[in-house]
Design an enzyme around this catalytic site. Structure first.
Site, PDB file in Angstrom:
ATOM      1  N   GLU A 527      33.720  36.896   9.823  1.00  0.00           N
ATOM      2  CA  GLU A 527      32.849  37.172   8.665  1.00  0.00           C
ATOM      3  C   GLU A 527      32.711  38.681   8.450  1.00  0.00           C
ATOM      4  O   GLU A 527      32.698  39.161   7.316  1.00  0.00           O
ATOM      5  CB  GLU A 527      31.472  36.525   8.847  1.00  0.00           C
ATOM      6  N   ASP A 591      40.744  36.233  10.073  1.00  0.00           N
ATOM      7  CA  ASP A 591      41.041  35.566  11.350  1.00  0.00           C
ATOM      8  C   ASP A 591      41.642  36.551  12.351  1.00  0.00           C
ATOM      9  O   ASP A 591      41.240  36.577  13.517  1.00  0.00           O
ATOM     10  CB  ASP A 591      42.044  34.415  11.131  1.00  0.00           C
TER      11      ASP A 591
HETATM   12 ZN   LIG Z   1      36.280  33.331   5.832  1.00  0.00          ZN
END
Ligand SMILES: [Zn+2]
Length: 687
Positions: A527, A591
């Site tokens: 995030e 990621d």
């Molecule tokens: Zn995301």
């Protein structure tokens, strides 16, 4: 009848598969409310497939056992660690709601969630009503005689009913000044999941449009329309939606915030789409006197105007009837709910069986009264210790990001200074809102499901329009506390982790740091990295759309993003469908960056400690296995096809293999060598 057979078949199949893996009592227990949240560890050795070489396919190595042990339940389009935990949350909430539905001396919050749940569970009463709850509105649409009357009805429908009527409207933060709430008009009006469904000409897409038209006709037929009329309305609806779809931006185009920002005065909007009386429109929505609007997609509004101005009146009425009905179908008698399920779940996503009613109703309460139900959830599941520990983990990961930015060899000091300013301005929201939403003005009755649903819709609509002219509420959450998910909001410049996502097997207080930093730490890092992905980087510390990059730094960033795009475009989602990596690049970069940040934070956290191996893994290996095991999943091929078009996230295997293959830290931990699949060349690293 056909459904029952399919259902029995699917249950038989599921039970058959389960015999080899889980006890059948667990299967039966799935139909009872949970009194406590079940536990599974954040590093689960039973989920591994040790026959796979981790340097060849790390996802399969980490999740092969999970895939075998967790067949997709008959009422699901896919199944994953996240979905399973979400389902357990619902099962736990079911018990709370069943209690709140009948308990004496309820608090006002318990009355609302309990009565909403009771109204939804009372299918006898819902079925007895048939289409009565929407009959008056259908009759009003039927009775429209002139174009002016149709347009007036459209304005009113936008205020009173959920449904995708030509376009969307609402409020949001101004992209260039995030401290101001403005009115936005957006594209909408479609019944299929994306514009591409209307434009693609392959065999499967053509067939799906035929099945969609059959669904429209079936739904309208249930209200008593003749087969001939229903067929004509279905064709007209598909024709109107195709015009709207062709004028809509693609999902990839919509990732560019400049492409969806076009402030116009009401007079300018009136010239763009003169059929609608805009001052009246906003007055009816509860926002009189609106002076200017962000018309997110002007070309789309031109298409809306062309349809409203020239389309056959009968066609427009058929379109409105269908969109009213399809939005109301889940709240109506069984035949409507079934028709809706048969198309959207069975045909589109391959789901064999309707979910049990308790699940439908628990989800409905979460949707309509999320912060009331959330209080009940948080009180029982979210400890102060978990809050403190995950808060600390978040701060450590932010520090790791600071050091990464400071150390970048490709970024100039000027851009670094802005990046650090932005990083330090990010707000961390963990668990649940500081202040709960007040639902006291919303009336909820124990015997009026459609009424409850409509009143909640209007309550929420009014709440959103009422934001105009007020300061932005920085404490607001975009997800409910039981949600198993997390998000970054570029305009708020905040990262948000609901209580639902901070539980085992994702955050596991019983495990040591390695798998927890690998799993939840990587989610926090994910995030945080969104603030600096290809979309998020366009917003500054205040959440404003402002270019704070030197042209050279922006170019170097884009080169790095293109490395990631090239890598992920090579992965196949289903059949011959590859990842659309221009759609997924923001998530893919998050990621990769998130895992690296979590790794750095974990190293710092355990500095100077002697960590012991466990489960046959070194501490570094345990970090990576813990990381990979959040993503274990099984998906139906139909659902993968929907995801390929609509989901900005890559499929689970790519979210693991794509990440670790870019990390020398991983290669070192598992002894992987250049040339092996989990060592990607060139290595793509943005942050
Ligand atoms: Zn995301």
């Amino acid at each position: 009848m056909i459904l029952k057979r399919v259902l029995a078949f699917a249950l038989f199949f599921a039970a058959f598969a389960l015999n080899f893996t889980l006890s059948t009592t667990l299967k039966l227990a799935a139909q009872e409310p949970l009194q406590a949240m079940p536990y599974s560890p954040s590093l689960d050795v039973t989920s591994l497939d040790r026959s796979v070489d981790p340097c060849v396919d790390f996802y399969k190595f980490s999740c092969g056992g999970w895939e075998k042990n967790n067949p997709i339940p008959a009422d699901q389009a896919g199944w994953s660690v996240y979905a399973k935990l979400g389902n357990e949350n619902q099962q736990f909430l079911w018990g709370i709601l069943a209690e709140d539905a009948k308990a004496a001396n309820r608090t006002p919050v318990q009355q609302k969630v309990g009565d909403y749940f009771a109204a939804c569970m009372n299918t006898d009463a819902i079925d007895a009503l048939g289409e009565k709850p929407v009959a008056p509105e259908l009759a009003r649409i039927d009775g429209l005689k002139t174009r002016a009357e149709v347009l007036a009805a459209l304005v009113r429908l936008h205020h009173e009913f959920p449904g995708s009527f030509f376009f969307g409207s609402g409020t949001g933060q101004d992209a260039v000044d995030s401290s101001v709430v403005i009115v936005e008009l957006g594209a909408g009006g479609l019944g299929l999941p994306d514009r591409d469904y209307y434009t693609k000409t392959d065999e499967k897409s053509v067939k799906l449009r035929e099945q969609y038209a059959a669904y429209i006709a079936r739904l309208l037929g249930l209200t008593g329309e003749s087969a001939e009329q229903a067929k004509a309305d279905a064709e007209a609806t598909l024709k109107i939606e195709t015009v709207l779809a062709k004028a809509s931006l693609t999902r990839v185009e919509r990732r560019d915030p400049h492409k969806t920002y076009h402030m116009e005065t009401i007079a300018e909007l009136g010239k763009l789409a003169p059929s609608i009386d805009w001052p009246l429109y906003f007055k009816v929505q509860g926002a009189p006197g609106v002076a200017s609007v962000n018309v997110a997609q002007p070309e789309f509004m031109k298409a809306v105007e062309a349809e409203l101005g020239t389309e056959d009146l009968g066609a427009l009425k058929g379109y409105l009837r269908f969109h009213l009905l399809t939005a109301a179908a889940p709240y109506l008698a069984h035949p409507y709910e079934q028709a809706n399920f048969d198309f959207y779940s069975k045909t589109l996503r391959g789901v064999p069986a309707m979910p049990p009613r308790w699940k439908t109703c628990t989800r409905a309460v979460d949707r309509s009264l999320g912060e009331a139900l959330g209080q009940e959830f948080v009180r029982r599941t979210f400890s102060a210790d978990t809050k403190a520990k995950t808060q600390r983990m978040t701060e450590q990961i932010e520090t790791a990001m600071q050091h990464e930015i400071e150390g970048l060899d490709w970024m100039s000091p000027a851009t670094k200074a802005e990046a650090l300013r932005k990083l330090h301005a990010i707000r961390n929201k963990i668990g649940y809102p500081e202040k709960w939403r007040d639902y006291s003005a919303l009336e909820v009755k124990p015997d009026d499901y459609m009424g409850d649903a409509m009143r909640s819709y209007r309550f929420e609509n009014a709440r959103r329009w009422a934001k105009l002219g007020k300061p932005v509420d920085r404490d607001e959450w975009g997800m409910t506390p039981p949600t198993v998910n997390a998000y970054f909001n570029p305009q708020m410049n905040d990262i948000n982790f609901p209580a639902g996502v901070l539980q085992p097997p994702l955050y596991d207080p019983k495990e040591d740091d390695a798998p927890n930093y690998g799993n939840t730490g990587a989610t926090i890092g994910h995030e945080l990295t969104h603030a600096f992905d290809d979309e998020g980087r366009q917003f500054d510390a205040k959440g404003n759309l402002r270019d704070w990059w030197t042209p050279e730094d922006a170019k170097r960033f884009e080169d790095r993003i293109n490395c990631v795009r090239d890598q992920y475009a090579g992965y196949v989602i289903v059949d011959d469908v590859h990842i659309t990596s221009k759609l997924t690049s923001g998530e893919d970069v998050a990621d990769i960056g998130g895992t690296l940040l979590a790794y750095i934070a974990w190293k710092k956290q355990t500095e100077g400690l002697t960590l012991a191996p466990a489960d046959g893994f070194t501490p570094d290996q345990r970090f990576f296995v813990g990381m990979a095991q959040w993503a274990c999943e099984n998906q139906r091929p139909e659902n993968l096809r929907v995801s390929a078009v609509t989901n900005p996230h890559s499929p689970g295997f790519a979210r693991i293999d794509g990440v670790v293959s870019n990390m020398p830290e991983f290669a070192k931990a598992f002894g992987c060598k250049a040339g092996q699949p989990m060592v990607h060349a060139p290595m793509c690293r943005v942050w």
